[in-house]
Design a protein around this motif. Structure first.
Motif, short mmCIF file in Angstrom:
data_model
loop_
_atom_site.label_atom_id
_atom_site.label_comp_id
_atom_site.label_asym_id
_atom_site.label_seq_id
_atom_site.Cartn_x
_atom_site.Cartn_y
_atom_site.Cartn_z
N ILE A 1 34.53 -16.94 -11.54
CA ILE A 1 35.25 -17.31 -10.21
C ILE A 1 36.84 -17.72 -10.75
CG2 ILE A 1 35.66 -19.36 -8.88
CD1 ILE A 1 32.36 -19.17 -8.79
N GLY A 2 36.78 -18.31 -11.89
CA GLY A 2 38.12 -18.87 -12.29
C GLY A 2 39.04 -17.88 -12.48
N ALA A 3 38.71 -16.59 -13.14
CA ALA A 3 39.59 -15.36 -13.47
C ALA A 3 39.81 -14.60 -12.26
CB ALA A 3 38.72 -14.71 -14.44
N LYS A 4 38.58 -14.47 -11.40
CA LYS A 4 39.07 -13.67 -10.27
C LYS A 4 39.40 -14.09 -8.87
CE LYS A 4 37.34 -10.04 -12.85
NZ LYS A 4 38.31 -8.67 -13.08
N PHE A 5 38.95 -15.25 -8.44
CA PHE A 5 39.05 -15.66 -7.14
C PHE A 5 40.46 -15.58 -6.62
CE2 PHE A 5 39.70 -19.29 -4.03
CZ PHE A 5 39.07 -18.74 -2.86
N GLN A 6 40.64 -15.26 -5.54
CA GLN A 6 42.08 -15.35 -4.77
C GLN A 6 41.55 -15.98 -3.32
OE1 GLN A 6 43.66 -11.29 -4.79
NE2 GLN A 6 44.58 -11.61 -6.71
N ILE B 1 31.43 -13.73 3.86
CA ILE B 1 31.45 -12.59 3.03
C ILE B 1 30.20 -12.62 2.32
CG2 ILE B 1 32.67 -11.49 1.29
CD1 ILE B 1 35.06 -12.51 2.26
N SER B 2 29.45 -11.26 2.23
CA SER B 2 28.07 -11.37 1.29
C SER B 2 28.65 -11.45 -0.05
CB SER B 2 27.55 -9.94 1.62
OG SER B 2 28.22 -9.04 1.07
N PRO B 3 27.79 -11.78 -1.27
CA PRO B 3 27.89 -11.96 -2.62
C PRO B 3 28.45 -10.69 -3.20
CG PRO B 3 26.12 -13.07 -2.09
CD PRO B 3 26.24 -12.47 -0.83
N GLU B 4 27.75 -9.41 -2.46
CA GLU B 4 28.22 -8.15 -3.12
C GLU B 4 29.76 -7.81 -2.69
OE1 GLU B 4 23.65 -8.16 -2.37
OE2 GLU B 4 25.37 -9.07 -1.46
N ASP B 5 29.87 -7.88 -1.63
CA ASP B 5 31.30 -7.80 -1.13
C ASP B 5 32.51 -8.60 -1.76
OD1 ASP B 5 30.31 -5.55 0.74
OD2 ASP B 5 30.44 -6.86 2.27
N PHE B 6 32.04 -9.90 -1.94
CA PHE B 6 32.82 -10.84 -2.48
C PHE B 6 33.21 -10.31 -4.06
CE2 PHE B 6 34.13 -14.71 -4.79
CZ PHE B 6 35.24 -15.31 -3.62
N PHE B 7 32.19 -9.88 -4.57
CA PHE B 7 32.20 -9.41 -6.04
C PHE B 7 33.22 -8.22 -5.98
CE2 PHE B 7 31.35 -6.92 -9.75
CZ PHE B 7 31.35 -7.70 -10.81
N SER B 8 33.00 -7.43 -5.06
CA SER B 8 33.98 -6.29 -5.21
C SER B 8 35.40 -6.36 -4.95
CB SER B 8 33.60 -5.10 -3.98
OG SER B 8 32.41 -4.61 -4.39
N THR B 9 35.62 -7.31 -4.17
CA THR B 9 36.90 -8.04 -3.74
C THR B 9 36.84 -9.39 -3.41
OG1 THR B 9 37.17 -6.13 -2.13
CG2 THR B 9 38.86 -7.91 -1.74
N PRO B 10 36.92 -10.32 -4.55
CA PRO B 10 37.00 -11.79 -4.62
C PRO B 10 38.11 -12.62 -4.05
CG PRO B 10 37.70 -11.16 -6.93
CD PRO B 10 37.32 -9.83 -5.94
N ASN B 11 38.04 -12.41 -2.67
CA ASN B 11 39.21 -12.93 -1.72
C ASN B 11 38.65 -13.47 -0.72
OD1 ASN B 11 41.36 -12.75 0.50
ND2 ASN B 11 42.77 -12.06 -1.05
#
Length: 215
Positions: free
Chosen positions: A63-68, A91-101
């Motif tokens: 999360i610290g590296a990817k979240f926007q 947003i579902s976890p799968e979609d959030f992983f793909s686009t952490p926005n």
């Protein structure tokens, strides 16, 4: 030509005035930070993450590296917009992983559902915090979501869009965290609740009446 350019600049500035500042205590956007090096386990898919991640530390580092933070989505999910328009899906976890926005509740859902798979013994849950309302661009915002988990009888809190990559704790109770968090945010917290789901449980009037009429 100069008049047209000036008008365009004025329009852009007016639009920007509705976007919350990252270092504004009324905004849920991340604080202005340096660039810490979050050491996380690099994975190529959400399925692989569920296999390789072991605990909240792994989830938190990612999360610290990817979240926007998505300020426009925050306005769309405000109480004002939810009243006027149809509800937006979280947003579902799968979609959030793909686009952490996303916003706080998107981040919280990702953290809760992921930690429930990789380390269910920590009993992750949502914490819904209600602040005194703020008004941005005509929209009312008051609710904020973070995630709590337990370890060795102590309470920890993370997946906070205001400070992604941070784990707060240990605390003896959730109330202890809330006192500290109100000081950190410089906002009065009206109430808070620990919840199993981010979804509201809607009871119809008919259901309520049938329960009241039971002997």
């Amino acid at each position: 030509m100069r008049i047209i350019i000036a008008a365009l600049i004025a329009t852009l500035l007016a639009a920007c005035s509705f976007v919350p500042s990252a270092d504004d205590p009324g905004s849920d956007a991340p604080d202005v930070r340096g660039a810490p090096g979050y050491l996380f386990k690099e994975v190529s898919s959400y399925g692989e993450a569920l296999k390789l991640w072991r605990n909240a530390g792994d989830v938190n580092a990612w999360i610290g590296a990817k979240f926007q933070y998505n300020a426009a989505r925050a306005m769309q999910l405000s109480e004002t917009q939810r009243t006027m328009n149809a509800r937006l899906p979280i947003i579902s976890p799968e979609d959030f992983f793909s686009t952490p926005n996303g916003v706080c509740v998107d981040l919280a859902r990702f953290a809760v559902e992921t930690l429930r798979v990789v380390d269910p013994e920590t009993k992750p849950a949502y914490v819904m915090i209600e602040f005194d309302p703020v008004y941005i661009g005509g929209n009312t915002l008051r609710r904020h979501w973070v995630v709590t988990f337990k370890q060795a009888g102590q309470h920890y809190f993370f997946a906070d869009s205001k400070r992604p990559g941070h784990i707060a704790g240990p605390y003896a109770s959730a109330q202890e965290f809330i006192y500290e968090y109100a000081r950190y945010r410089a906002r009065r917290i009206v109430s808070f609740r620990e919840l199993e789901s981010y979804e509201r449980k809607v009871r119809t009037l008919a259901t309520k009446r049938s329960r009241e009429e039971r002997p």
